[in-house]
Design a protein around this motif. Structure first.
Motif, PDB file in Angstrom:
ATOM      1  N   VAL A 130       0.815  -1.213   0.000  1.00  0.00           N
ATOM      2  CA  VAL A 130       0.000   0.000   0.000  1.00  0.00           C
ATOM      3  C   VAL A 130       0.851   1.266   0.000  1.00  0.00           C
ATOM      4  O   VAL A 130       1.810   1.383   0.766  1.00  0.00           O
ATOM      5  CB  VAL A 130      -0.921   0.002   1.241  1.00  0.00           C
ATOM      6  N   ASP A 131       0.466   2.208  -0.854  1.00  0.00           N
ATOM      7  CA  ASP A 131       0.971   3.579  -0.773  1.00  0.00           C
ATOM      8  C   ASP A 131      -0.241   4.479  -0.533  1.00  0.00           C
ATOM      9  O   ASP A 131      -1.080   4.635  -1.418  1.00  0.00           O
ATOM     10  CB  ASP A 131       1.679   3.982  -2.063  1.00  0.00           C
ATOM     11  N   PRO A 132      -0.364   5.064   0.656  1.00  0.00           N
ATOM     12  CA  PRO A 132      -1.567   5.842   0.956  1.00  0.00           C
ATOM     13  C   PRO A 132      -1.691   7.125   0.153  1.00  0.00           C
ATOM     14  O   PRO A 132      -2.796   7.559  -0.177  1.00  0.00           O
ATOM     15  CB  PRO A 132      -1.421   6.132   2.457  1.00  0.00           C
ATOM     16  N   ILE A 133      -0.563   7.757  -0.135  1.00  0.00           N
ATOM     17  CA  ILE A 133      -0.541   8.912  -1.049  1.00  0.00           C
ATOM     18  C   ILE A 133       0.703   8.777  -1.918  1.00  0.00           C
ATOM     19  O   ILE A 133       1.815   9.091  -1.479  1.00  0.00           O
ATOM     20  CB  ILE A 133      -0.518  10.270  -0.324  1.00  0.00           C
ATOM     21  N   ASP A 134       0.533   8.283  -3.121  1.00  0.00           N
ATOM     22  CA  ASP A 134       1.645   8.206  -4.062  1.00  0.00           C
ATOM     23  C   ASP A 134       1.708   9.538  -4.797  1.00  0.00           C
ATOM     24  O   ASP A 134       0.811   9.870  -5.580  1.00  0.00           O
ATOM     25  CB  ASP A 134       1.435   7.057  -5.056  1.00  0.00           C
ATOM     26  N   GLY A 135       2.756  10.298  -4.526  1.00  0.00           N
ATOM     27  CA  GLY A 135       2.853  11.662  -5.036  1.00  0.00           C
ATOM     28  C   GLY A 135       2.682  12.664  -3.910  1.00  0.00           C
ATOM     29  O   GLY A 135       2.008  13.683  -4.067  1.00  0.00           O
ATOM     30  N   THR A 136       3.332  12.400  -2.765  1.00  0.00           N
ATOM     31  CA  THR A 136       3.145  13.250  -1.587  1.00  0.00           C
ATOM     32  C   THR A 136       3.595  14.692  -1.829  1.00  0.00           C
ATOM     33  O   THR A 136       2.967  15.633  -1.344  1.00  0.00           O
ATOM     34  CB  THR A 136       3.879  12.658  -0.371  1.00  0.00           C
ATOM     35  N   VAL A 137       4.675  14.888  -2.578  1.00  0.00           N
ATOM     36  CA  VAL A 137       5.126  16.264  -2.841  1.00  0.00           C
ATOM     37  C   VAL A 137       4.053  17.022  -3.624  1.00  0.00           C
ATOM     38  O   VAL A 137       3.761  18.195  -3.331  1.00  0.00           O
ATOM     39  CB  VAL A 137       6.479  16.270  -3.575  1.00  0.00           C
ATOM     40  N   ASN A 138       3.431  16.374  -4.620  1.00  0.00           N
ATOM     41  CA  ASN A 138       2.317  17.010  -5.324  1.00  0.00           C
ATOM     42  C   ASN A 138       1.191  17.356  -4.355  1.00  0.00           C
ATOM     43  O   ASN A 138       0.590  18.430  -4.429  1.00  0.00           O
ATOM     44  CB  ASN A 138       1.780  16.080  -6.414  1.00  0.00           C
ATOM     45  N   PHE A 139       0.900  16.430  -3.441  1.00  0.00           N
ATOM     46  CA  PHE A 139      -0.136  16.656  -2.430  1.00  0.00           C
ATOM     47  C   PHE A 139       0.193  17.875  -1.574  1.00  0.00           C
ATOM     48  O   PHE A 139      -0.666  18.721  -1.311  1.00  0.00           O
ATOM     49  CB  PHE A 139      -0.268  15.404  -1.562  1.00  0.00           C
ATOM     50  N   VAL A 140       1.434  17.983  -1.136  1.00  0.00           N
ATOM     51  CA  VAL A 140       1.852  19.107  -0.297  1.00  0.00           C
ATOM     52  C   VAL A 140       1.624  20.433  -1.009  1.00  0.00           C
ATOM     53  O   VAL A 140       1.126  21.403  -0.419  1.00  0.00           O
ATOM     54  CB  VAL A 140       3.332  18.946   0.114  1.00  0.00           C
TER      55      VAL A 140
ATOM     56  N   GLY B 203      -0.360  20.979  -3.673  1.00  0.00           N
ATOM     57  CA  GLY B 203      -1.671  21.143  -4.289  1.00  0.00           C
ATOM     58  C   GLY B 203      -1.684  20.888  -5.781  1.00  0.00           C
ATOM     59  O   GLY B 203      -2.608  21.313  -6.487  1.00  0.00           O
ATOM     60  N   ILE B 204      -0.692  20.169  -6.282  1.00  0.00           N
ATOM     61  CA  ILE B 204      -0.679  19.760  -7.690  1.00  0.00           C
ATOM     62  C   ILE B 204      -1.554  18.511  -7.805  1.00  0.00           C
ATOM     63  O   ILE B 204      -1.309  17.519  -7.118  1.00  0.00           O
ATOM     64  CB  ILE B 204       0.760  19.471  -8.157  1.00  0.00           C
ATOM     65  N   PRO B 205      -2.575  18.495  -8.655  1.00  0.00           N
ATOM     66  CA  PRO B 205      -3.602  17.434  -8.617  1.00  0.00           C
ATOM     67  C   PRO B 205      -3.186  16.110  -9.263  1.00  0.00           C
ATOM     68  O   PRO B 205      -3.912  15.544 -10.083  1.00  0.00           O
ATOM     69  CB  PRO B 205      -4.778  18.074  -9.348  1.00  0.00           C
ATOM     70  N   VAL B 206      -2.016  15.617  -8.887  1.00  0.00           N
ATOM     71  CA  VAL B 206      -1.526  14.338  -9.405  1.00  0.00           C
ATOM     72  C   VAL B 206      -0.991  13.531  -8.224  1.00  0.00           C
ATOM     73  O   VAL B 206       0.210  13.479  -7.972  1.00  0.00           O
ATOM     74  CB  VAL B 206      -0.422  14.533 -10.476  1.00  0.00           C
ATOM     75  N   TYR B 207      -1.890  12.925  -7.465  1.00  0.00           N
ATOM     76  CA  TYR B 207      -1.499  12.049  -6.363  1.00  0.00           C
ATOM     77  C   TYR B 207      -2.606  11.032  -6.161  1.00  0.00           C
ATOM     78  O   TYR B 207      -3.775  11.284  -6.468  1.00  0.00           O
ATOM     79  CB  TYR B 207      -1.175  12.826  -5.094  1.00  0.00           C
TER      80      TYR B 207
END
Length: 262
Positions: free
Chosen positions: A83-93, A95-99
């Motif tokens: 499991v990866d709960p948020i793949d793309g954490t830097v995007n999440f931080v 606000g880039i909508p790719v996670y």
């Protein structure tokens, strides 16, 4: 395996709701770092993984669990969740909508079911070993068959970079050599979403170093079940190297990747 992928989807969508609800506005605070100061984790990562873990093990208490943010749990059923709960954490931080949420099930080390959801757009992909890959269009499932690119020079290639400075500098040099041979390169910031994009033709090929099992498991199965060939440097795709392309151009592309020095 159908039961496993249906459970992964139900839990994955619940986790995606949690992440979306907790994101708020602006930039998200970083709770900790991992392999380097730029490899970040947030409290939302941890909360999402705990939700996924609790839901999966409530439904299947004898299964094992391997997540990006917590300790692995050894099971007795032969099924392990990766499991990866948020793949793309830097995007999440930022606000880039790719996670994405990425959930896979493996049996004896082989991934047999996988589910990926883009948390922002709610696009969903899944696959079952030997049963194909698909995406959801509303409530209907649309089978995925990766299209063949015209030729190497017209290929759009997805990639990513390691968080360790010395490694990413070497990767940048390899990508620079690759650029002269393909249409262009994209760095989206989520390996799971890159591999799903490859499965449906949004990308023509892929190369990345440093992927962990949770980065590769679900998206990798979606890609291979859509017809994509995934390989590593001298065998299966692994942390050292992941390459992916349509069978029509795979060997030519893999040779190019090797020549570029990945």
């Amino acid at each position: 395996m159908t039961e496993l992928v249906e459970l992964a989807r139900a839990v994955g969508l619940e986790a995606a709701d949690l992440v979306a609800e907790r994101r708020g506005t602006g930039r998200v605070s970083v709770a900790d770092t991992k392999s380097s100061p730029t490899d970040v984790v947030t409290e939302v990562d941890r909360a999402a993984e705990e939700l996924i873990r609790s839901r999966l093990l409530a439904a299947r208490p004898d299964d094992g669990f391997v997540g990006e943010e917590g300790d692995a749990l050894e099971g007795t059923s032969g099924v392990d969740w990766v499991v990866d709960p948020i793949d793309g954490t830097v995007n999440f931080v930022y606000g880039i909508p790719v996670y994405a949420v990425s959930i896979a099930a493996s049996i004896d080390g082989e991934v047999v079911a996988g589910f990926v959801v883009n948390i922002v757009t709610r696009e969903q992909w899944a696959a079952v070993r030997g049963g194909g890959a698909w995406r959801w269009d509303g409530t209907s499932r649309q089978p995925l068959r990766a299209p063949a690119p015209a030729d190497l020079s017209q290929m759009l290639v997805g990639t990513g970079f390691n968080y360790v400075r010395e490694v990413r500098l070497r990767q940048a040099q390899a990508v620079a050599r690759l650029l002269g041979h393909v249409r262009d390169v994209r760095r989206l910031g989520s390996a799971a979403l890159d591999l799903c994009a490859l499965a449906e033709g949004r990308l023509d090929a892929y190369v990345e170093q440093g992927l962990q099992p949770w980065d590769l498991a679900a998206g990798g199965l979606v890609a291979t079940e859509s017809g994509i060939v995934l390989r590593g440097l001298d065998g299966p795709a692994d942390e050292r190297l992941v390459m992916g392309a349509h069978p029509a151009v795979a060997q030519e592309y893999f040779d190019l990747v090797a020549t570029c020095g990945f």
